[in-house]
Every structure is written in C-alpha cells, then in structure tokens.
Design an enzyme around this catalytic site. Structure first.
Site, mmCIF file in Angstrom:
data_model
loop_
_atom_site.group_PDB
_atom_site.id
_atom_site.type_symbol
_atom_site.label_atom_id
_atom_site.label_comp_id
_atom_site.label_asym_id
_atom_site.label_seq_id
_atom_site.Cartn_x
_atom_site.Cartn_y
_atom_site.Cartn_z
ATOM 1 N N THR A 28 0.669 -1.112 0.022
ATOM 2 C CA THR A 28 -0.095 0.002 0.032
ATOM 3 C C THR A 28 1.176 1.262 -0.144
ATOM 4 O O THR A 28 2.134 1.177 0.281
ATOM 5 C CB THR A 28 -0.811 0.162 1.284
ATOM 6 O OG1 THR A 28 -0.157 -0.053 2.365
ATOM 7 C CG2 THR A 28 -1.814 -1.204 1.165
ATOM 8 N N GLU A 42 -5.268 -4.047 -2.035
ATOM 9 C CA GLU A 42 -5.726 -5.130 -1.084
ATOM 10 C C GLU A 42 -6.959 -6.266 -1.893
ATOM 11 O O GLU A 42 -7.118 -7.254 -1.485
ATOM 12 C CB GLU A 42 -6.511 -4.796 0.196
ATOM 13 C CG GLU A 42 -5.465 -4.155 0.951
ATOM 14 C CD GLU A 42 -5.059 -2.756 1.131
ATOM 15 O OE1 GLU A 42 -4.895 -2.264 2.086
ATOM 16 O OE2 GLU A 42 -5.496 -2.144 -0.101
ATOM 17 N N LYS A 67 -16.788 15.348 9.113
ATOM 18 C CA LYS A 67 -18.025 15.196 10.245
ATOM 19 C C LYS A 67 -18.358 16.555 11.038
ATOM 20 O O LYS A 67 -17.784 17.296 11.716
ATOM 21 C CB LYS A 67 -17.641 14.157 11.394
ATOM 22 C CG LYS A 67 -17.556 13.034 10.965
ATOM 23 C CD LYS A 67 -17.137 11.628 11.832
ATOM 24 C CE LYS A 67 -16.750 10.318 11.532
ATOM 25 N NZ LYS A 67 -15.527 10.298 10.665
#
Length: 543
Positions: free
Chosen positions: A184, A328, A437
């Site tokens: 990654t 992945e 958020k």
C-alpha cells in the site's frame, strides 16, 4: 461424486504461453527513455521470459524468494512479471515514487533477495543497498554501475539473458503459491504488504476481462497508464495477453502531451490511468486542438472520476468506465457498466449512474456496515463502512498477523465510506479518514470536489475537513486554476447554490492554490493538505 474433467493449476505462466502460441506476432510496444520505441511479439517475449527464469535460478533465486523491481512500464518489466512468478518466486513491484525511507522499509519487510532496476534508479539503488541486509543481487535493466556494498553482486540484464538457452519449460506447482507482492502507499502509517497468489491473480484477470468489464479483444491495442508497480498495473499485463490484445507500455512519461502522442502513434483503442492523468490529456487537447484518433474506451479509478472528465472525453468520442478497488483487492471489485433498465434514462439521470463506482464483479462481493458492524440497506441513501470479500481480496497483510485482517467470514474493511443503491451500484462517499463530520453529520468531500471541477476554469480541486470552533469540522475547498485563466473564488462558491447539495454542505471557504500534492499512486494527498490547512478556519476573524 467428483467430475471427470482435467485439472491444471491456475498459473500465470499459462497466460504468456497462450499468448505466445496463439498470438505470437501481436506486439508489446515500449516507449523508451531516449525517445525511441521497442517492439516485440508475444512469442519472442515469452522466450525471453523463460531465459530470464533460468538466469534467476542461476543467480540463486529459489521458489518463494522475493524479487523486487524498481521499474517503469516496459517490456523488460513485463518479462520480470512472468519470469519471477512463473518460476515460483514472488515478483515484488516497488513504487519508485515512495520516499527512500518507505522503500527501504518495504525491501526489508519483504526480505528481497534480488532487485531489478531501471538505470535511472541507479542512485536510489546505491542509497538503498546498504540498508537491505537480505539483498544479494542487483540487476540493471540497462547500462550503469551504481556503487554497491561488498556482498551484493551487480549484473546487466541483457548479458544474463544472453547466457541462457530458454529451453526449460515452465514448472507446475500449487496454484495457491504466492505470485506477486504489492505494498500500500503508506498514507496512514507504514506501507503494508499484500501477497497475491497465482489462483487469485488468474481469477481476477478472468473476471476483469468479462464483457461488462475490460472486455479486451485480440484486435485491441491496450495502453497501460497505471503503473506496473501499482496493484499489478490494474491486472492489464495479465488481461491483455490473455485476450491476445497488443500492449503499449509508456515508460515514465505520462504527461498529457507525451501520452497523447503515444495514444495516436500506436493506434491505441483502450487505455487506463488515474483521473489526474486524463484531466492533463484533456488540457492538452483543449490547448492544441488535437484529436484522439483511435482511442474509444478508458478505464479510470484510484480516486473518484469527475463529471468533467467523463464529459470532456465524450466530446472526443471516448467512453469512460469507472472502476473501484485497491491494492488489497487485486485491485478491481466493482465496475460501472449499464443495466438494461438504464436504456431509457434521460441524460442527467444516466450521468448520475455513471458517476458511481459500479457493481461487483462475479467472484467478489460488497456490503456496507454501521459502527457496530450491522449491515446497512442497499437504498442509495444509507452510507457506512464499505467491506469486500472474494477470490482476489486480501485475507491478511504480510508480516502483520491479525492487524487489518478480514473477519472470519472473509469481509475485509476497505477504509472507504459508501452507499449502495437497490441495483447494487456502490458510490464512494469518502475515505473514512477524509470524510467531514460537521456537527455530527457526514459531508462527502468527493461530491464537493466533483462539483468544483465542473467549473470551466478549475483544473483540480480538493476538499478537506478544517477545524471549526462550533461545528468541529467544516469543508474547506482548495482549487487549482487552469493555466492562463483568471479564477474568482466567488464563482466557484456559486456552484453550490443551485441545490446540488444541502446548504450546510457548502464549503466555508474557497482557496486558490498553484498546485495540489499527490501521493505516490497519483491520488490527492489529503493528509498533507490537512497538515497545512486544517487550522485555516480557526485563523480567520469571526463574522
């Protein structure tokens, strides 16, 4: 009762053997660093790969050993793909755009025994070699002689191949044997290793070649703009020879002008690359008045495909197909292809569907869950943590034990936040680390970015969560103007006033910047932007 059919292990060497036997004269074209072009047919390339496998064995590489590559997209890198995996070793493709510190960590974590590198990476190899104790062999894919510490042998690629006969057949072994290793990009901590198997890679290639996905034909000429160091080049080095399609490998030059020239000169019909690259190509087309002469289809992913890119390429007769996946997941899990029910949709509704990341390929599955792990409905409204499972989805990371592993039922947490509509189309709301958020409610940075790049004078846009004294987080929009354009922040802010998003979703500020940082895989580097700008709203006077 068992069936009475033949059993042959699913091995990657069978793809190249098929291409050599049935499509031997089909080209693999490589753009060279000196501006030249190299051409080779699949039959000749397969013979060279067998000689390379012999050379690797002579160098002491054995089944299970990791062999690293530091290379751009080229015929030699393709030969390594098949030779290393085909002999039972593990082809470890290293992203050269990562930091030296991350690359050193990756080479040590993988315990690479050998390293093959393009000559342009010779200084990097010289710096890395003393830091990798397991490394015993370096092979340059061209001329050069980097200084290496004692105990590490240096070889020339073509000299090694010339010494071998290539008469040795590909060995047969368990299809669950590890084939390739990709890491990654390390945007949240150290990079993590994903270890593919021959079986997983073969099944992924078969699925990726189905009619609703890449659908390669022997008449196609496929340009691999995704790095071969990134999730096996989105599996196109496997899918193209499987279908007998020609491969065009662009080397390191992926700027818009170089790519446009190669697309036209090599009569490319299908190409892959991240959205940033296609937006650059569109800029060149807009400035030069040039055309895309043969390109008809584009696959793009890595980040959400903006509407401006789909519409821009459509004006040149090119259809964009969006896909979603990650290292992945080999990488592809979903692909955006239409259903019969979409045939009568009016233009805006059809575009709304095309902007989604698509539905799962057969062999993989997806779901969304809430904070407690309960599955959420496929209503196109609820959104939660996206999970995936399937034949080519990671079960666990290399050397990480249970850290980040899939659950007992195989569900792997992707780190993406998504919704899924009743027809199974996933739509990425955000990365879980990038979602905003505000006052306890979620705002999608991806949707806000797609609106921003619809402005005719905006080249690229990024939205981050900025700290806010009342709402905890609010969206902050950063935009890069197109070259030579005078862009007023107010005109970008006005895009959000037509009802496309809720009023409280509108960015609190629009900042003009000269450029945006990107990760080693071409995605927007939101972490770097947050470090620089997350306190911007706190520094502004009230009012």
């Amino acid at each position: 009762m068992l069936g009475l059919m033949q059993h042959h292990p699913l091995l990657l060497s069978s793809i190249l053997t098929h291409a050599a036997r049935h499509h031997g004269r089909t080209e693999v074209v490589s753009a060279l660093a000196d501006g030249g072009t190299h051409r080779i047919g699949y039959a000749a390339l397969e013979a060279r790969a067998r000689r390379l496998a012999q050379a690797l064995h002579r160098l002491g590489v054995r089944p299970g050993d990791r062999v690293a590559t530091l290379a751009w997209n080229s015929h030699r890198h393709l030969e390594l793909y098949y030779a290393v995996s085909g002999m039972g070793a593990v082809c470890h493709t290293v992203n050269p755009r990562l930091s030296e510190e991350d690359i050193a960590f990756i080479l040590n974590d993988a315990a690479d025994a050998a390293l093959f590198a393009d000559p342009g990476f010779a200084p990097l190899v010289a710096a890395l070699a003393p830091r990798v104790p397991a490394l015993r062999t370096v092979v340059l894919l061209g001329e050069g002689a980097p200084p290496l510490p004692p105990g590490i042998a240096l070889h020339d690629y073509e000299t090694l191949l010339a010494a071998e006969s290539g008469e040795q057949a590909w060995p047969v072994f368990d299809e669950n044997t590890a084939s390739a290793l990709c890491y990654t990009s390390g945007t949240t901590g150290r990079p993590k290793g994903v270890l593919y198997s021959h079986r997983s890679a073969m099944l992924h290639a078969y699925a990726a070649n189905t009619a609703d996905a890449f659908a390669f034909r022997a008449t196609d000429r496929v340009l691999v703009g995704a790095g071969m160091f990134h999730a096996t080049g989105w599996a196109m080095p496997y899918c193209a020879p499987m279908a007998g399609a020609a491969l065009v490998l662009p080397g390191r030059h992926l700027d818009g002008a170089s790519l446009l020239r190669l697309l036209n000169e090599e009569r490319v019909t299908f190409a892959s690359a991240v959205p940033t690259i296609w937006l650059d190509v569109l800029q060149v087309l807009e400035r030069s008045g040039a055309r895309l002469e043969t390109l008809r289809r584009v696959a793009s992913g890595g980040s959400a495909v903006p509407r401006a890119m789909i519409e821009g390429l459509a004006r040149h007769g090119v259809a964009v197909q969006q896909a979603w996946g990650m290292t992945e997941t080999s990488p592809m899990v979903t692909i955006n292809a239409p259903l019969a029910a979409h045939a009568g949709l009016e233009a805006e509704a059809a575009m709304r569907v095309r902007l989604k990341q698509g539905r799962a390929l057969c062999g993989a599955d997806i779901r969304i869950t809430d904070a407690e792990g309960a599955e959420l409905p496929w209503d196109g409204t609820a959104f939660g943590d996206l999970e995936a499972r399937g034949h080519w989805v990671c079960q666990a990371y290399l050397n990480r034990g249970a850290e980040g592993a899939a659950d007992a039922d195989g569900w792997f947490r992707t780190g993406d936040v998504a919704s899924i509509d009743p027809e199974g189309y996933a739509e990425m709301v955000d990365r879980s680390k990038d979602v905003i958020k505000s006052g306890g409610e979620w705002i999608s940075s991806i949707q806000l970015e797609n609106i921003a790049v619809s402005h005719p004078d905006v080249l690229e846009a990024a939205v981050i969560a900025a700290h806010h004294p009342r709402w905890q987080e609010r969206p902050l929009l950063l935009v890069v103007p197109k070259p030579g354009r005078a862009l007023a922040p107010e005109s970008v802010a006005a895009l959000y006033e037509d009802g496309r998003v809720a009023r409280w979703w509108r960015p609190d500020a629009v900042l003009l910047v000269e450029a945006l940082p990107h990760t080693a895989t071409g995605k927007l580097n939101k972490r770097a932007l947050r470090q620089d700008y997350q306190d911007y709203l706190l520094r502004q006077p009230p009012g």
